[in-house]
Design a protein around this motif. Sequence first.
Motif, mmCIF file in Angstrom:
data_model
loop_
_atom_site.group_PDB
_atom_site.id
_atom_site.type_symbol
_atom_site.label_atom_id
_atom_site.label_comp_id
_atom_site.label_asym_id
_atom_site.label_seq_id
_atom_site.Cartn_x
_atom_site.Cartn_y
_atom_site.Cartn_z
ATOM 1 N N THR A 41 0.830 -1.199 0.000
ATOM 2 C CA THR A 41 0.000 0.000 0.000
ATOM 3 C C THR A 41 0.865 1.251 0.000
ATOM 4 N N ARG A 42 0.511 2.204 -0.874
ATOM 5 C CA ARG A 42 1.210 3.480 -0.960
ATOM 6 C C ARG A 42 0.173 4.604 -1.057
ATOM 7 N N SER A 43 0.587 5.816 -0.729
ATOM 8 C CA SER A 43 -0.315 6.965 -0.781
ATOM 9 C C SER A 43 0.488 8.229 -1.071
ATOM 10 N N ILE A 44 -0.011 9.025 -2.008
ATOM 11 C CA ILE A 44 0.623 10.292 -2.377
ATOM 12 C C ILE A 44 -0.292 11.437 -1.969
ATOM 13 N N SER A 45 0.292 12.446 -1.357
ATOM 14 C CA SER A 45 -0.426 13.650 -0.955
ATOM 15 C C SER A 45 0.599 14.773 -0.836
ATOM 16 N N PRO A 46 0.172 16.003 -0.551
ATOM 17 C CA PRO A 46 1.152 17.067 -0.330
ATOM 18 C C PRO A 46 2.070 16.818 0.864
ATOM 19 N N GLU A 47 1.727 15.845 1.702
ATOM 20 C CA GLU A 47 2.614 15.463 2.803
ATOM 21 C C GLU A 47 3.580 14.343 2.420
ATOM 22 N N ASN A 48 3.419 13.802 1.211
ATOM 23 C CA ASN A 48 4.348 12.796 0.700
ATOM 24 C C ASN A 48 4.180 12.739 -0.811
ATOM 25 N N PHE A 49 4.887 13.582 -1.528
ATOM 26 C CA PHE A 49 4.695 13.730 -2.967
ATOM 27 C C PHE A 49 5.126 12.497 -3.763
ATOM 28 N N THR A 50 5.985 11.655 -3.205
ATOM 29 C CA THR A 50 6.487 10.495 -3.932
ATOM 30 C C THR A 50 5.819 9.184 -3.530
ATOM 31 N N GLY A 51 5.138 9.154 -2.394
ATOM 32 C CA GLY A 51 4.538 7.923 -1.914
ATOM 33 C C GLY A 51 5.520 6.953 -1.289
ATOM 34 N N GLU A 52 6.774 7.369 -1.104
ATOM 35 C CA GLU A 52 7.779 6.466 -0.544
ATOM 36 C C GLU A 52 7.439 6.089 0.896
ATOM 37 N N PRO A 53 7.756 4.867 1.295
ATOM 38 C CA PRO A 53 7.496 4.470 2.682
ATOM 39 C C PRO A 53 8.353 5.267 3.661
#
Length: 378
Positions: A41-53
């Motif tokens: 599971t990954r998630s991209i948002s302005p708090e994590n632009f790349t989705g990296e763990p």
Amino acid sequence: MKNLFALLFSVLLASTLTSQEEFNGLELNLGNIYRVSDAETRSISPENFTGEPGKAGMATEGTGSEPARELGQGWKVSPSVKIGPGETFTMAEVNDQGVIQHMWMTPTGNWRHTIMRIYWDGEEEPSVEVPVGDFFGMGWGEYAPLNSQPITVNPGSAFNSFWPMPFRKKFKITMENMSEQEMYLYYQIDYALTNVPEDAAYFHAQFRRSNPTEGAIHTLVDGIKGKGHYVGTYMAWQVNNRGWWGEGEIKFYMDGDKKFPTIAGTGTEDYFLGSYNFENKKTNEYERYSTPYAGLHQIIRPDGLYNSQQRFGLYRWHIQDPIRFQKDLKITIQDLGWRSGHRYLQQKSDISSVVYWYQLEPHASFPDLPSKDNLEVN
């Protein structure tokens, strides 16, 4: 291998599949949600632009810098992005294999002048190119609750998509601000990294507008080439006459159909799974409804001043009944009402639409979007 429909829509159908190995165990529902998977599971948002763990919430600058000035890193420093006039912002760009499972966003500004595009596997032309409001059933730029399986719009203008969107090598999502004012975008894109089956097709969506219709026909899409299945329709319909407006038939021309289609509906309200003018017989008024697969979720009534026309938002999702095509697909709908003497009236409505489908790539080029002025809701 199960058919493509079962693979992509098992989450929406809530039915237990015969084999949980396909799509690496992503086909979860209440009957099998306890089963584990090797998908990541990954998630991209302005708090994590790349989705990296392990990389979320690390921002030290952002649109929340001022209110977080006493708290610092980790305290909602970057909840959104600002997109200036004429700018295009890349919301997400991932080089891997998997499936987008959910998108949430709440854009400010003019939803018709904010264009969302999605590119699969490094393609140069987008497979999705739609004003963001229309993609989520808000083509008139006004909030209306929408409660369906693949699309929900919740209070505060929260846009949600649950359309599964597989990718094999890469995906990129951009947002263009065509307006003359800056806008803010809060968003989250949730996806899984996993193996994608060979017969998994790519998600597509296309916008069109007839303002007014010519010859009382609105073409929802023309020129789809390839193999796939059609899964949904959204329409923003402004009626430019006083009477009942929904007698028109929707027609699906597929796989070489010429003058006559393979599928012809019986009327506009029938296609959107309503009947008899969408009328509540007790109140003698249009009645809103929003169901898992179809709805008349928005009714904008004339106010006697500036809102002089009646406007409607309608959707129909072909989840239980996808329309499969092998070579090509064209869809039209008649803009038909009533005139005196119990005769049909060929109308001149303002109709915008979004169509949603899955197909194997490559896809045919989309027509150019209307100009900024011709996109505008007046």
